[in-house]
Structure formats: C-alpha cells, structure tokens
Design a protein around this motif. Structure first.
Motif, mmCIF file in Angstrom:
data_model
loop_
_atom_site.group_PDB
_atom_site.id
_atom_site.type_symbol
_atom_site.label_atom_id
_atom_site.label_comp_id
_atom_site.label_asym_id
_atom_site.label_seq_id
_atom_site.Cartn_x
_atom_site.Cartn_y
_atom_site.Cartn_z
ATOM 1 N N VAL A 27 -4.408 -19.149 31.130
ATOM 2 C CA VAL A 27 -4.214 -20.424 31.811
ATOM 3 C C VAL A 27 -5.581 -21.058 32.034
ATOM 4 O O VAL A 27 -6.504 -20.417 32.541
ATOM 5 C CB VAL A 27 -3.464 -20.243 33.151
ATOM 6 N N ALA A 28 -5.707 -22.317 31.639
ATOM 7 C CA ALA A 28 -6.970 -23.043 31.781
ATOM 8 C C ALA A 28 -6.904 -24.090 32.890
ATOM 9 O O ALA A 28 -7.917 -24.422 33.494
ATOM 10 C CB ALA A 28 -7.322 -23.729 30.459
ATOM 11 N N ARG A 29 -5.710 -24.648 33.127
ATOM 12 C CA ARG A 29 -5.555 -25.703 34.122
ATOM 13 C C ARG A 29 -4.152 -25.651 34.687
ATOM 14 O O ARG A 29 -3.195 -25.376 33.963
ATOM 15 C CB ARG A 29 -5.794 -27.071 33.488
ATOM 16 N N VAL A 30 -4.046 -25.925 35.986
ATOM 17 C CA VAL A 30 -2.748 -25.943 36.648
ATOM 18 C C VAL A 30 -2.567 -27.289 37.324
ATOM 19 O O VAL A 30 -3.429 -27.741 38.081
ATOM 20 C CB VAL A 30 -2.642 -24.816 37.701
ATOM 21 N N GLY A 31 -1.459 -27.928 37.028
ATOM 22 C CA GLY A 31 -1.080 -29.168 37.699
ATOM 23 C C GLY A 31 0.058 -28.887 38.666
ATOM 24 O O GLY A 31 0.394 -27.734 38.924
ATOM 25 N N GLY A 38 -5.034 -22.111 27.123
ATOM 26 C CA GLY A 38 -5.889 -22.014 25.949
ATOM 27 C C GLY A 38 -5.544 -20.758 25.178
ATOM 28 O O GLY A 38 -5.316 -19.702 25.773
ATOM 29 N N VAL A 39 -5.495 -20.889 23.852
ATOM 30 C CA VAL A 39 -5.168 -19.737 23.000
ATOM 31 C C VAL A 39 -6.227 -19.604 21.913
ATOM 32 O O VAL A 39 -6.597 -20.586 21.266
ATOM 33 C CB VAL A 39 -3.779 -19.896 22.339
ATOM 34 N N GLU A 40 -6.697 -18.381 21.732
ATOM 35 C CA GLU A 40 -7.622 -18.053 20.643
ATOM 36 C C GLU A 40 -6.936 -17.034 19.747
ATOM 37 O O GLU A 40 -6.297 -16.104 20.238
ATOM 38 C CB GLU A 40 -8.909 -17.448 21.199
ATOM 39 N N MET A 41 -7.059 -17.245 18.448
ATOM 40 C CA MET A 41 -6.518 -16.293 17.475
ATOM 41 C C MET A 41 -7.690 -15.708 16.694
ATOM 42 O O MET A 41 -8.428 -16.434 16.039
ATOM 43 C CB MET A 41 -5.551 -16.966 16.499
ATOM 44 N N THR A 63 -8.664 -19.360 14.817
ATOM 45 C CA THR A 63 -7.943 -20.554 15.259
ATOM 46 C C THR A 63 -7.992 -20.608 16.775
ATOM 47 O O THR A 63 -7.984 -19.576 17.444
ATOM 48 C CB THR A 63 -6.459 -20.474 14.808
ATOM 49 N N HIS A 64 -8.045 -21.824 17.299
ATOM 50 C CA HIS A 64 -7.916 -21.973 18.752
ATOM 51 C C HIS A 64 -7.264 -23.308 19.059
ATOM 52 O O HIS A 64 -7.244 -24.221 18.224
ATOM 53 C CB HIS A 64 -9.268 -21.836 19.463
ATOM 54 N N GLY A 65 -6.691 -23.402 20.247
ATOM 55 C CA GLY A 65 -6.036 -24.635 20.661
ATOM 56 C C GLY A 65 -5.507 -24.493 22.072
ATOM 57 O O GLY A 65 -5.664 -23.450 22.712
ATOM 58 N N SER A 66 -4.887 -25.555 22.567
ATOM 59 C CA SER A 66 -4.300 -25.499 23.896
ATOM 60 C C SER A 66 -2.869 -26.017 23.859
ATOM 61 O O SER A 66 -2.500 -26.825 23.000
ATOM 62 C CB SER A 66 -5.145 -26.276 24.906
ATOM 63 N N PHE A 67 -2.093 -25.521 24.787
ATOM 64 C CA PHE A 67 -0.669 -25.826 24.876
ATOM 65 C C PHE A 67 -0.343 -26.167 26.330
ATOM 66 O O PHE A 67 -0.842 -25.513 27.239
ATOM 67 C CB PHE A 67 0.161 -24.627 24.423
ATOM 68 N N VAL A 68 0.500 -27.174 26.508
ATOM 69 C CA VAL A 68 0.897 -27.609 27.852
ATOM 70 C C VAL A 68 2.364 -27.262 28.054
ATOM 71 O O VAL A 68 3.205 -27.551 27.189
ATOM 72 C CB VAL A 68 0.670 -29.120 28.049
#
Length: 134
Positions: A79-83, A90-93, A107-112
C-alpha cells in the motif's frame, strides 16, 4: 480491532513462467503480467483494509525488461496511499533466473482499489468513529 498498518499490507507472490503464458516471441504476455500484478495488489489492498475491494484504475505500468518462459517472477505489492474509500498499491515484478541468483526489476505499476459494501457502493476504509469503533 487494531487499526490497519501499511507495513502489514505487503504481499509477495512467486510464480514460474510457463510457455503457455508467453506471447509469439516467447516473453510473458502483457495481459498475464497485468493479471498477476492486479492479483497481488488486490491481496495487499484487502489485507490492509479488511474490506471487499474492487480495482478502479491502474496507472503507469511500465515493462522495463522482458520475462521469459522458465524464469521465476516475484511480485511485491505494498500500500502506497490511503484515501477515505480508496487504497493505492504499488507493485513490482522481479524476473529471476531459475538456476542462479540473477534478478532484475521487470515491471512496475500502481493500482487503485475502492472499498465497497454488499450493494457495491463505496464505504470508508476506516469507520468514521475511528479504527476501534464496533
């Protein structure tokens, strides 16, 4: 109930990549990579919020190096941010050679994700009265 901690949200998944998961040039098909990343992110978001969560967005997924059949991938989600009702993960592969310690960020990216109730409506991550309310 203890309040959620971001440190407790980390999820690690390990997969071996098989030929049926690759594209026509023998590298991990992007859709399969995204599915694995979304799964890891979902588990992290749910572990953090302890609520029903749904994916609402992915952002800037970057494929840095190809992953080949026969390699191991390790997905690390945090978890990178909480609303109020949402969590960004954030995910790193990482791609790793099966018979050596050679490992690289592939690979890396973020998911909400948004927390939802049984009717599919957004709900707060933490109860309005505080984390210890019941």
């Amino acid at each position: 109930m203890d309040s959620p901690g971001i440190a407790d949200s980390e999820v690690r998944l390990v997969e071996l990549i098989f030929p049926h998961q690759t594209n026509h040039i023998g590298t991990l098909f992007g859709g399969n990579a995204l599915a694995m990343m979304d799964k890891a992110a979902f588990l992290s978001a749910t572990r953090y919020a302890r609520r029903s969560m749904v994916t609402v967005a992915s952002d800037r997924v970057e494929f840095k190096v190809p992953v080949r059949a026969g390699q191991i991938v390790e997905l690390v989600a945090r978890v990178a941010r909480v609303g109020r009702t949402s969590v960004t993960v954030g995910v790193e592969m990482y791609a790793e050679e099966l018979l050596s310690r050679d490992r690289v960020l592939a690979t890396h990216g973020s998911f909400v994700f948004v927390a939802i109730n049984e009717k599919g409506k957004p709900v707060p991550i933490v109860d309005e009265d505080g984390p210890d309310s019941a």
